[in-house]
Design an enzyme around this catalytic site. Structure first.
Site, mmCIF file in Angstrom:
data_model
loop_
_atom_site.group_PDB
_atom_site.id
_atom_site.type_symbol
_atom_site.label_atom_id
_atom_site.label_comp_id
_atom_site.label_asym_id
_atom_site.label_seq_id
_atom_site.Cartn_x
_atom_site.Cartn_y
_atom_site.Cartn_z
ATOM 1 N N GLY A 149 0.826 -1.194 0.000
ATOM 2 C CA GLY A 149 0.000 0.000 0.000
ATOM 3 C C GLY A 149 0.865 1.251 0.000
ATOM 4 O O GLY A 149 2.066 1.208 0.292
ATOM 5 N N CYS A 150 0.252 2.381 -0.322
ATOM 6 C CA CYS A 150 1.010 3.632 -0.426
ATOM 7 C C CYS A 150 1.510 4.115 0.943
ATOM 8 O O CYS A 150 2.710 4.385 1.111
ATOM 9 C CB CYS A 150 0.172 4.692 -1.111
ATOM 10 S SG CYS A 150 -1.491 4.913 -0.430
ATOM 11 N N TYR A 151 0.609 4.209 1.912
ATOM 12 C CA TYR A 151 1.057 4.606 3.251
ATOM 13 C C TYR A 151 2.091 3.623 3.814
ATOM 14 O O TYR A 151 3.139 4.045 4.337
ATOM 15 C CB TYR A 151 -0.128 4.694 4.215
ATOM 16 C CG TYR A 151 -1.030 5.894 4.045
ATOM 17 C CD1 TYR A 151 -0.525 7.198 4.084
ATOM 18 C CD2 TYR A 151 -2.402 5.735 3.898
ATOM 19 C CE1 TYR A 151 -1.365 8.300 3.959
ATOM 20 C CE2 TYR A 151 -3.255 6.831 3.766
ATOM 21 C CZ TYR A 151 -2.727 8.101 3.796
ATOM 22 O OH TYR A 151 -3.567 9.191 3.687
ATOM 23 N N THR A 153 4.260 1.829 2.324
ATOM 24 C CA THR A 153 5.558 2.012 1.668
ATOM 25 C C THR A 153 6.342 3.129 2.342
ATOM 26 O O THR A 153 7.519 2.959 2.694
ATOM 27 C CB THR A 153 5.359 2.335 0.178
ATOM 28 O OG1 THR A 153 4.744 1.211 -0.470
ATOM 29 C CG2 THR A 153 6.693 2.635 -0.495
ATOM 30 N N SER A 154 5.703 4.272 2.539
ATOM 31 C CA SER A 154 6.409 5.410 3.128
ATOM 32 C C SER A 154 6.799 5.143 4.582
ATOM 33 O O SER A 154 7.867 5.566 5.038
ATOM 34 C CB SER A 154 5.546 6.673 3.042
ATOM 35 O OG SER A 154 4.405 6.579 3.881
#
Length: 346
Positions: A149-151, A153-154
């Site tokens: 997921g995007c969150y 990953t960060s």
């Protein structure tokens, strides 16, 4: 030259995948599926492709995919990929799934957070989590990759060196993240991604209940070899793209900014898409938008005994499409930077 398929072509993420693959020297688009726009040209859905790509959008056909594709990206709603991936893999097609279907290793956790029963428990256990900076060797051998997921990953990339070296308390992590409205997708969601909702506005949502929470906890627990619990508060920011995450962690012993930055640089030295900032410098979304970079800055607060990590990514590139192509490159034996915006020299 490998032939590539996309299932769920109308999504924002698929549009970004197409942009990347059109410049990829070793990949060619061979099949584009869209249940809502079958029969139309791809440029009728993604207008930027007019005069560039003239492929037809088609209904799902397992036979056509297996005859024409070496690898396929699935960019559909949750609980779709789990129903079709087994047959595709059995017929020689490698799969990169951009939904949550194969990210969580426990089907019961998936049911709890996504409210649906997983369709293929056995295949769930065989999927490789596609964070290439951490699992590149496993990805190279994988038939099925769960694109993160995007969150997550960060946040995972921002925290991984600390948990891997047991430098922080696994029960004392707080994360505040800010995402552009594209994170909510193309379909209108009143209160989230309409212009009147986001213009001149910044607001939290799914406070301490966001579905990416168990994914983040799962991976940090694996990295740290201990159960990690965190408080996660996401926000929508008045941006089209980008994620900025700020992580607050409790060190188990005294440290220094210099030592922390040295650690991060050592861990990510051979990662072409991770940039670690120098003392006193921190990332911003403006510097990562339209790239596959994850930028990281670190601050040590001795007064309050806190390590503060700030990371920034493009939610649609490093948080989705770019990372998916990075995984495809590894799966197919290519250099992981092929076709992607330039990474740093390693």
């Amino acid at each position: 030259m490998i032939k590539v398929g996309i299932i769920g072509t109308s999504s924002l993420t698929s549009g970004e995948i197409i942009k990347i693959l059109l410049k990829h020297p070793r990949a060619k688009l061979a099949y584009l599926e869209s249940e809502n726009f079958a029969g139309k040209k791809v440029w009728e859905v993604h207008k930027f492709l007019k005069g560039v790509l003239d492929l037809n959008l088609k209904n799902f056909s397992e036979e056509e995919i297996t005859e024409n594709c070496s690898v396929t990206f699935i960019s559909k709603q949750h609980n779709y990929a789990s129903g079709i991936s087994r047959n595709l893999i059995a017929k020689g097609v490698r799969v990169i799934d951009l939904s949550a279907d194969f990210r969580l290793k426990d089907a019961e956790v998936y049911r709890k957070w996504y409210g649906i029963e997983h369709k293929d428990h056995a295949l769930l256990k065989k999927a490789v989590y596609g964070l290439s900076e951490l699992y590149s060797e496993k990805i190279k051998k994988a038939l099925l990759v769960a694109n993160p997921g995007c969150y997550p990953t960060s946040i995972i990339l921002g925290c991984a060196p600390l948990f891997a070296n047991s430098l922080v308390d696994p029960k004392e992590t707080i994360v505040s993240s800010y995402s552009g409205v594209s994170g909510a997708g193309r379909i209108a969601k009143p209160g989230i991604n309409l212009f009147m909702d986001s213009f001149r506005n910044l607001f939290p949502y799914n406070v301490a209940t966001h579905r990416h929470t168990p994914e983040i906890e799962q991976e940090l627990s694996i990295i740290g070899n201990t159960q990690v619990n965190l408080t996660f508060v996401p926000h929508v920011a008045p941006l089209d793209k980008g994620i900025l995450s700020t992580m607050y962690l409790k060190p188990v012993k005294e440290t220094s900014e210099d030592d922390l930055i040295k650690l991060y640089k050592k861990v990510y030295d051979q990662c072409p898409f991770i940039r670690v900032y120098e003392n006193g410098n921190f990332p911003s979304t403006l510097n990562v938008v339209d790239t596959n970079f994850c930028d990281i800055g670190i601050k040590y607060d001795p007064k309050n005994s806190r390590i503060i990590v700030v990371s920034a990514i493009d939610n649609l590139i490093k948080g989705a499409a770019g990372q998916a192509v990075q995984n495809m490159n590894l799966m197919m034996g290519f250099d992981e930077t092929e076709g992607l915006p330039s990474g740093k020299k390693v």
